[in-house]
Design a protein around this motif. Structure first.
Motif, PDB file in Angstrom:
ATOM      1  N   ILE A 185      32.577 135.611   9.128  1.00 36.76           N
ATOM      2  CA  ILE A 185      32.087 134.526   9.480  1.00 36.76           C
ATOM      3  C   ILE A 185      32.752 133.382  10.301  1.00 36.76           C
ATOM      4  O   ILE A 185      32.315 132.849  11.301  1.00 36.76           O
ATOM      5  CB  ILE A 185      31.098 133.863   8.319  1.00 36.76           C
ATOM      6  CG1 ILE A 185      30.164 134.772   7.682  1.00 36.76           C
ATOM      7  CG2 ILE A 185      30.754 132.285   8.552  1.00 36.76           C
ATOM      8  CD1 ILE A 185      29.489 134.243   6.392  1.00 36.76           C
ATOM      9  N   ARG A 186      33.960 133.285   9.900  1.00 40.81           N
ATOM     10  CA  ARG A 186      34.676 131.950  10.430  1.00 40.81           C
ATOM     11  C   ARG A 186      35.024 132.186  11.982  1.00 40.81           C
ATOM     12  O   ARG A 186      34.709 130.971  12.784  1.00 40.81           O
ATOM     13  CB  ARG A 186      36.092 131.756   9.586  1.00 40.81           C
ATOM     14  CG  ARG A 186      35.774 130.871   8.477  1.00 40.81           C
ATOM     15  CD  ARG A 186      37.228 130.540   7.626  1.00 40.81           C
ATOM     16  NE  ARG A 186      37.965 131.520   7.443  1.00 40.81           N
ATOM     17  CZ  ARG A 186      38.317 131.856   6.177  1.00 40.81           C
ATOM     18  NH1 ARG A 186      37.700 131.191   5.292  1.00 40.81           N
ATOM     19  NH2 ARG A 186      39.080 133.007   5.902  1.00 40.81           N
ATOM     20  N   PRO A 187      35.607 133.289  12.624  1.00 44.11           N
ATOM     21  CA  PRO A 187      35.528 133.316  14.008  1.00 44.11           C
ATOM     22  C   PRO A 187      34.427 133.290  14.733  1.00 44.11           C
ATOM     23  O   PRO A 187      34.528 132.585  15.862  1.00 44.11           O
ATOM     24  CB  PRO A 187      36.592 134.711  14.132  1.00 44.11           C
ATOM     25  CG  PRO A 187      36.234 135.444  12.998  1.00 44.11           C
ATOM     26  CD  PRO A 187      36.069 134.425  11.905  1.00 44.11           C
ATOM     27  N   LYS A 188      33.388 133.680  14.132  1.00 43.23           N
ATOM     28  CA  LYS A 188      32.171 133.688  14.808  1.00 43.23           C
ATOM     29  C   LYS A 188      31.578 132.227  14.913  1.00 43.23           C
ATOM     30  O   LYS A 188      31.183 131.663  15.801  1.00 43.23           O
ATOM     31  CB  LYS A 188      31.312 134.467  14.053  1.00 43.23           C
ATOM     32  CG  LYS A 188      29.662 134.280  14.880  1.00 43.23           C
ATOM     33  CD  LYS A 188      28.752 135.162  14.194  1.00 43.23           C
ATOM     34  CE  LYS A 188      27.037 134.947  14.515  1.00 43.23           C
ATOM     35  NZ  LYS A 188      27.169 134.870  15.952  1.00 43.23           N
ATOM     36  N   LEU A 189      31.907 131.508  13.860  1.00 46.95           N
ATOM     37  CA  LEU A 189      31.378 130.231  13.440  1.00 46.95           C
ATOM     38  C   LEU A 189      32.279 129.327  14.314  1.00 46.95           C
ATOM     39  O   LEU A 189      31.559 128.259  15.038  1.00 46.95           O
ATOM     40  CB  LEU A 189      31.655 129.698  11.908  1.00 46.95           C
ATOM     41  CG  LEU A 189      31.229 128.361  11.950  1.00 46.95           C
ATOM     42  CD1 LEU A 189      29.793 127.917  12.391  1.00 46.95           C
ATOM     43  CD2 LEU A 189      31.489 127.918  10.219  1.00 46.95           C
ATOM     44  N   ALA A 190      33.463 129.515  14.822  1.00 41.07           N
ATOM     45  CA  ALA A 190      34.245 128.777  15.524  1.00 41.07           C
ATOM     46  C   ALA A 190      34.061 128.853  17.085  1.00 41.07           C
ATOM     47  O   ALA A 190      33.971 128.066  17.848  1.00 41.07           O
ATOM     48  CB  ALA A 190      35.767 129.355  15.448  1.00 41.07           C
ATOM     49  N   LEU A 191      33.632 130.061  17.285  1.00 42.52           N
ATOM     50  CA  LEU A 191      32.764 130.320  18.832  1.00 42.52           C
ATOM     51  C   LEU A 191      31.850 129.744  18.971  1.00 42.52           C
ATOM     52  O   LEU A 191      31.351 129.060  20.086  1.00 42.52           O
ATOM     53  CB  LEU A 191      32.635 132.061  18.913  1.00 42.52           C
ATOM     54  CG  LEU A 191      34.168 132.695  19.104  1.00 42.52           C
ATOM     55  CD1 LEU A 191      33.841 134.136  19.522  1.00 42.52           C
ATOM     56  CD2 LEU A 191      35.196 132.099  20.272  1.00 42.52           C
ATOM     57  N   GLU A 192      30.803 129.666  18.058  1.00 43.71           N
ATOM     58  CA  GLU A 192      29.716 128.644  18.007  1.00 43.71           C
ATOM     59  C   GLU A 192      29.871 127.489  18.245  1.00 43.71           C
ATOM     60  O   GLU A 192      29.344 126.766  18.902  1.00 43.71           O
ATOM     61  CB  GLU A 192      28.673 128.804  16.761  1.00 43.71           C
ATOM     62  CG  GLU A 192      28.098 130.403  16.446  1.00 43.71           C
ATOM     63  CD  GLU A 192      27.146 130.448  15.361  1.00 43.71           C
ATOM     64  OE1 GLU A 192      26.865 129.366  14.754  1.00 43.71           O
ATOM     65  OE2 GLU A 192      26.667 131.495  15.262  1.00 43.71           O
ATOM     66  N   LEU A 193      30.919 126.923  17.584  1.00 41.59           N
ATOM     67  CA  LEU A 193      31.575 125.431  17.715  1.00 41.59           C
ATOM     68  C   LEU A 193      31.886 125.171  18.985  1.00 41.59           C
ATOM     69  O   LEU A 193      31.565 123.975  19.957  1.00 41.59           O
ATOM     70  CB  LEU A 193      32.618 125.105  16.670  1.00 41.59           C
ATOM     71  CG  LEU A 193      32.041 124.890  15.184  1.00 41.59           C
ATOM     72  CD1 LEU A 193      33.160 125.192  14.317  1.00 41.59           C
ATOM     73  CD2 LEU A 193      31.317 123.422  15.015  1.00 41.59           C
ATOM     74  N   TYR A 194      32.573 126.314  19.672  1.00 35.90           N
ATOM     75  CA  TYR A 194      33.047 125.932  21.122  1.00 35.90           C
ATOM     76  C   TYR A 194      31.970 126.212  22.094  1.00 35.90           C
ATOM     77  O   TYR A 194      31.930 125.841  23.200  1.00 35.90           O
ATOM     78  CB  TYR A 194      34.153 127.047  21.516  1.00 35.90           C
ATOM     79  CG  TYR A 194      35.692 126.570  21.009  1.00 35.90           C
ATOM     80  CD1 TYR A 194      36.156 125.744  21.660  1.00 35.90           C
ATOM     81  CD2 TYR A 194      36.175 127.139  19.919  1.00 35.90           C
ATOM     82  CE1 TYR A 194      37.508 125.297  21.671  1.00 35.90           C
ATOM     83  CE2 TYR A 194      37.617 126.568  19.816  1.00 35.90           C
ATOM     84  CZ  TYR A 194      38.377 125.886  20.506  1.00 35.90           C
ATOM     85  OH  TYR A 194      39.314 125.339  20.221  1.00 35.90           O
ATOM     86  N   GLY A 195      30.640 126.843  21.541  1.00 37.72           N
ATOM     87  CA  GLY A 195      29.650 127.121  22.494  1.00 37.72           C
ATOM     88  C   GLY A 195      29.932 128.422  23.443  1.00 37.72           C
ATOM     89  O   GLY A 195      29.749 128.511  24.504  1.00 37.72           O
ATOM     90  N   VAL A 196      30.944 129.427  23.043  1.00 31.57           N
ATOM     91  CA  VAL A 196      31.254 130.511  23.819  1.00 31.57           C
ATOM     92  C   VAL A 196      30.253 131.627  23.412  1.00 31.57           C
ATOM     93  O   VAL A 196      29.992 131.907  22.301  1.00 31.57           O
ATOM     94  CB  VAL A 196      32.479 130.986  23.476  1.00 31.57           C
ATOM     95  CG1 VAL A 196      33.123 132.243  24.111  1.00 31.57           C
ATOM     96  CG2 VAL A 196      33.428 129.918  23.761  1.00 31.57           C
ATOM     97  N   GLU A 197      29.886 132.515  24.508  1.00 31.39           N
ATOM     98  CA  GLU A 197      29.027 133.602  24.296  1.00 31.39           C
ATOM     99  C   GLU A 197      29.823 134.586  23.791  1.00 31.39           C
ATOM    100  O   GLU A 197      30.814 135.115  23.938  1.00 31.39           O
ATOM    101  CB  GLU A 197      28.584 134.043  25.722  1.00 31.39           C
ATOM    102  CG  GLU A 197      27.770 135.365  25.880  1.00 31.39           C
ATOM    103  CD  GLU A 197      27.108 135.751  26.895  1.00 31.39           C
ATOM    104  OE1 GLU A 197      26.233 136.641  27.061  1.00 31.39           O
ATOM    105  OE2 GLU A 197      27.550 135.183  28.051  1.00 31.39           O
TER     106      GLU A 197
END
Length: 365
Positions: free
Chosen positions: A175-187
Motif C-alpha cells: 500500500i505505502r509505495p502506491k499511496l506515495a505515488l498517489e500523493l505525488y499524482g504519478v500514473e
C-alpha cells in the motif's frame, strides 16, 4: 492402648517427613520436569524462505532453546499465503493454545484488523499476547535504469507509468509505495501477489515491476549491492512517526530522507496524507512475536523471559547483525505488548479518516 491426640499428630508428622526424605533419597524416581522438556516449539513464519521474517525466525530457532527451561527442540515452518494472513489465522485461532506455536509476523498482521474483511480475519489482535517486537523503517526502491529515478524529486518528472510491486492488497509494503505515488499524482499500476522480499527482488530484476518497498534490515543484503551496481536507488524511507506526528529517520540509514521530507508541502494534506501517517504508525511494531490468546500466563512469561535473555546473548547478537545488518534491540514482555495495543488504539481512535482511506485501497482490487 490408646494414643493421645497430640502424640498422634506428632507421629503423622514424623512419618510425613520420613516419606519425603525417602522419596528424595530413592534413586530412579524422576523429578518434575519443566513443561517444555522433551517438546517441540514451532515458530511459524508467514512468508517465503529468504525474506527477513524467515531469517529472523531461523535465528530465533537457533538460539532460543537454551533459554527455555527444558530446552525444547525448535523448528521453523513457512506458512505462506495472503500476505501472512493464513499463518496468523492458524496460530492465533486454530493452533492449540499451549505455548508450543509462536508466530513471527510483520505489522500487516496487526493492520489486517483494519484493512481486511472481518470474515477473513479469524483473530482479534487486541487479545494476542505480544512477547517481542522491533521497530523498522522501510525503503521505497526504484530501478534507475528502467525509470530514470535516482532520487525522490525525479518522481515529478517521470515520463512513464510506474509498476509498483507488492505482496497483497492489505499489506502495508504494498500500500505505502502506491499511496506515495498517489500523493505525488504519478500514473502507475499496482502489481500484487508476490510472496515476499525474494520474489519482489526477482520481479524487480526481471523488469516486471519498477519499484517496491523493502525493510531496512534487508538493506545491506538486498539493496546496497544493487545500489553499487546501479540497478537500484532508494528514494525515501517511512521513518518512525512520533506522538507529535513528527517523522524520525532510521539510525541505520540516516542519509535516506523520510517521505515527509521530500514530498512537496502542498501535497501533505487531506485523507491521503492522513492515510500515510496511519500507515507509518505500525513501524513502531514492525516485527513481532505473538502467541494464541488462550496461552497460559506462565508459558507466556517463560517465553518472554527466554526472548529477553536470548537478545542479550553475544552470539545471537553477532549472528543477527551479520544476517540483518543491524543490532537486535527489541522490546520484550509486557512493554512490547503495550506498544502494540497503544498503536492499535490510536488507529481506532485518532486516525479514522486515514484508516478509512487505507481500507478503501485494500478493497479496491
Amino acid at each position: 492402648m490408646r494414643i493421645s491426640t497430640t502424640r498422634s499428630k506428632m507421629l503423622v508428622t514424623a512419618l510425613g517427613y520420613a516419606l519425603v526424605g525417602w522419596l528424595s533419597a530413592t534413586p530412579g524416581l524422576p523429578a518434575e520436569q519443566p513443561f517444555y522438556s522433551g517438546k517441540t516449539v514451532s515458530i511459524i513464519a508467514g512468508f517465503a524462505p529468504g525474506g527477513t521474517i524467515d531469517i529472523r525466525a531461523r535465528l530465533f530457532a537457533r538460539h532460543l532453546s537454551k533459554y527455555i527451561p527444558g530446552n525444547p527442540s525448535i523448528v521453523v515452518q513457512n506458512t505462506v499465503g495472503a500476505g501472512g494472513l493464513v499463518a496468523a489465522n492458524h496460530v492465533f485461532s486454530v493452533a492449540k493454545p499451549d505455548g508450543l506455536t509462536l508466530l513471527h509476523f510483520p505489522s500487516s498482521t496487526v493492520m489486517n484488523t483494519f484493512l481486511t474483511s472481518s470474515t477473513n480475519v479469524k483473530y482479534d489482535i487486541r487479545q494476542v499476547p505480544i512477547i517481542w517486537l522491533g521497530a523498522d523503517s522501510w525503503l521505497t526502491v526504484a530501478n534507475p535504469n528502467t525509470t530514470g529515478l535516482k532520487k525522490a524529486q525525479d518522481i515529478l518528472k517521470v515520463g512513464m507509468p510506474l509498476r509498483v510491486g507488492g505482496s497483497g492488497v492489505s499489506s502495508l509494503r504494498s500500500i505505502r509505495p502506491k499511496l506515495a505515488l498517489e500523493l505525488y499524482g504519478v500514473e502507475h499500476t499496482w502489481v500484487n501477489g508476490y510472496k515476499g522480499s525474494s520474489d519482489l527482488l526477482l520481479a524487480f530484476e526481471k523488469g516486471e515491476i519498477h519499484m517496491f518497498e523493502d525493510p531496512q534490515d534487508g538493506y545491506h543484503a538486498n539493496i546496497q549491492p544493487r545500489e553499487k551496481s546501479g540497478t537500484a536507488a532508494v528514494l525515501w524511507q517511512t521513518g518512525i512517526i512520533g506522538t507529535d506526528e513528527s517523522f524520525t529517520r532510521s539510525k541505520l540509514l540516516p542519509h535516506v530522507p523520510n517521505l515527509d521530507e521530500v514530498l512537496p508541502k502542498e501535497k501533505k494534506h487531506g485523507p491521503r496524507w492522513e492515510a500515510w501517517k496511519a500507515a507509518v504508525i505500525p513501524q513502531a511494531f514492525q516485527y513481532s512475536v505473538g502467541l494464541h490468546p488462550g496461552t497460559p500466563r506462565d508459558r507466556i512469561t517463560t517465553l518472554s523471559q527466554a526472548f529477553a535473555k536470548m537478545t542479550q546473548d553475544p552470539e545471537f547478537r553477532a549472528d543477527f547483525e551479520k544476517a540483518l545488518g543491524e543490532a537486535p534491540d527489541p522490546t520484550t514482555g509486557d512493554a512490547a505488548d503495550r506498544i502494540v495495543k497503544d498503536g492499535v488504539k490510536k488507529l481506532f481512535e485518532d486516525y479514522k479518516a486515514g484508516v478509512e482511506y487505507l481500507r478503501a485501497m485494500a478493497q479496491s482490487k
